[in-house]
Scaffold this active site. Structure first.
Site, PDB file in Angstrom:
ATOM      1  N   HIS A  69      -6.624   1.594 -27.870  1.00 43.09           N
ATOM      2  CA  HIS A  69      -5.504   2.100 -27.068  1.00 43.09           C
ATOM      3  C   HIS A  69      -5.634   1.708 -25.600  1.00 43.09           C
ATOM      4  O   HIS A  69      -4.954   2.260 -24.750  1.00 43.09           O
ATOM      5  CB  HIS A  69      -5.354   3.613 -27.236  1.00 43.09           C
ATOM      6  CG  HIS A  69      -4.918   4.010 -28.617  1.00 43.09           C
ATOM      7  ND1 HIS A  69      -4.652   5.313 -28.972  1.00 43.09           N
ATOM      8  CD2 HIS A  69      -4.705   3.268 -29.735  1.00 43.09           C
ATOM      9  CE1 HIS A  69      -4.291   5.345 -30.255  1.00 43.09           C
ATOM     10  NE2 HIS A  69      -4.322   4.129 -30.739  1.00 43.09           N
ATOM     11  N   ASP A  94      -8.856   4.366 -30.862  1.00 43.62           N
ATOM     12  CA  ASP A  94      -8.269   5.132 -29.741  1.00 43.62           C
ATOM     13  C   ASP A  94      -8.632   4.407 -28.449  1.00 43.62           C
ATOM     14  O   ASP A  94      -8.917   3.216 -28.493  1.00 43.62           O
ATOM     15  CB  ASP A  94      -8.767   6.582 -29.792  1.00 43.62           C
ATOM     16  CG  ASP A  94      -7.770   7.559 -29.161  1.00 43.62           C
ATOM     17  OD1 ASP A  94      -7.237   7.238 -28.087  1.00 43.62           O
ATOM     18  OD2 ASP A  94      -7.517   8.637 -29.733  1.00 43.62           O
TER      19      ASP A  94
END
Ligand SMILES: *[C@@H]1O[C@H](CO)[C@@H](O)[C@H](O)[C@H]1NC(C)=O
Length: 410
Positions: free
Chosen positions: A258, A235
């Protein structure tokens, strides 16, 4: 003094020596009171629950008023530790927590029982806390990922919440350095309600497909720095939440992951206050985003004075992205009359390749457009040979200078 006999000189020398010894002994007590978890019964065998030994060592370290007490988790050993909170306030101005060995999370979610599933290791209300060492915090997250609702929506008893490996709550004037984090069940590090905190030279490593495993999440905190760190995860490498200001991120390597995210902000319709965020000298490779700001339409308040500069990107899917329509909850995605005001955002010296053809995507709201956006020296090409990179801007006002592809701003 020159007129004293030699024996008198010897005597005073001895007195000085004794005073010196006594004061150095006091000094060593003041500086060096240390508390080794092995002296409190920890086994370090990787299978016995060592939580109580950790808590007992912490209790003594935290109640020691002398200088800066040191809690030691020795090297070459693995300590299985159940969910625990190291609570302050402590009696000393500073307290050191040296992790030289490995701290292992329980491999079974059932250990959490009725306790808070979002928490494994936590420090709360400890001022002057310095966590450091060559050790590892291993969250053994795989068992949680395999039951995650996000990855397995149909699974009966799936887990929506999983533990953050390390929560730092109300930790002022402290630091976290050199530690390695791996495989956290959910976020690796949460910094919440902290002022004046430094993160330096940490390594965070989890697989690209692990769900919700943010590297470092910051919220309700001020005066923070994250430097010289390397984050590979499933993430956001770093995410910055509501009520945060004066954050300096410098020399960061991110990927997979991310990217570096401000947000998502304003989900509950709250008054967002995020300002003075400076990200510089970052290398991002194979990430889904580069520099990102995302807000929910329901939010109010502001995000302002943000600089992303000196970024090198390698096959990053959304290199530069502002999304004021962020929504991952299908029930809450309608246009609303509100929005978080995004202003004074600079993207400068950003070079590299994009995994998608849209390299700049500033998707701002009609109701509260983005203003004073600055794009300077941005050159992004599509990673796919032969593809043409494009820029897309909606309701984004500002100035650009030497931007390829461009122009884009109003
Ligand atoms: C901008 O946001 C709207 C609303 O979520 C979406 O429909 C649209 O596709 C977005 N545009 C781009 C270029 O991403």
């Amino acid at each position: 003094m020159y007129f004293f006999s030699s024996s008198c000189t010897m005597n005073s020398f001895a007195v000085i020596l004794i005073i010196g010894l006594v004061s150095s002994r006091i000094a060593s007590q003041v500086v060096g009171s240390s508390f080794n978890v092995l002296d409190y019964g920890a086994t370090g065998d990787g299978s016995t629950d060592d939580s109580q030994a950790f808590l007992n060592a912490w209790k003594d370290a935290c109640s020691s008023a002398a200088g800066s007490p040191l809690l030691i988790i020795p090297q070459n050993l693995k300590f299985l530790v159940h969910p625990i909170t190291f609570s302050g306030p402590c009696n000393s101005e500073k307290i050191n927590f040296a992790i030289m060995g490995t701290i292992l999370a329980p491999a079974s979610p059932s250990i959490w029982g009725d306790g808070d599933p979002s928490q494994w290791l936590a420090f709360q209300d400890v001022t002057g806390l310095n966590i450091y060492g060559s050790g590892t915090i291993d969250g053994q997250g795989k068992v949680w990922w395999d039951q995650s609702c996000r990855d397995h929506p149909g699974l009966e008893g799936c887990k929506g919440l999983a533990p953050t490996a390390l929560k730092l709550i109300s930790c002022n004037e402290g630091s976290l350095s050199n530690i390695m984090f791996s495989n956290s069940p959910q976020s690796h590090v949460l910094i919440y309600g902290c002022n004046d905190f430094r993160v330096d030279s940490v390594a965070i490593q989890s697989p690209e497909d692990s769900p919700n495993t943010d590297g470092i999440h910051i919220q309700s905190s001020h005066q923070l720095s994250i430097t010289n760190s390397k984050i590979s995860t499933g993430d956001d490498c770093v995410s910055i939440g509501d009520y945060t200001s004066n954050v300096e991120i410098n020399f960061l390597s991110c990927g997979p992951g991310h990217g570096i995210s401000i947000g998502s902000l304003g989900k509950s319709g709250n008054e967002v206050q995020v300002e003075n965020i400076h990200v510089s000298n970052a290398f991002l490779y194979g990430t889904t985003n580069g520099a990102r700001i995302k807000t929910w339409q329901a939010g109010k308040g502001y995000v302002r004075n943000v600089i992303f500069e000196n970024l090198i990107l390698h096959t990053v899917n959304n290199p530069i992205i502002i999304d004021q329509h962020y929504c991952d909850d299908p029930g809450a995605c309608q246009e609303t009359g509100s929005g978080v005001q995004i202003s004074d955002v600079t993207f400068r010296n950003i070079y590299g390749t994009s995994g998608t053809d849209v390299t700049v995507n500033l998707n701002c709201s009609k109701v509260v457009p983005c203003k004073d956006i600055h794009l300077q020296f941005v050159q992004l090409a599509a990673a796919q040979p032969g593809n043409l990179a494009t820029a897309s801007c909606n309701n984004a006002y500002g100035q650009e200078f030497i931007v390829v592809p461009g122009p884009c701003l109003i």
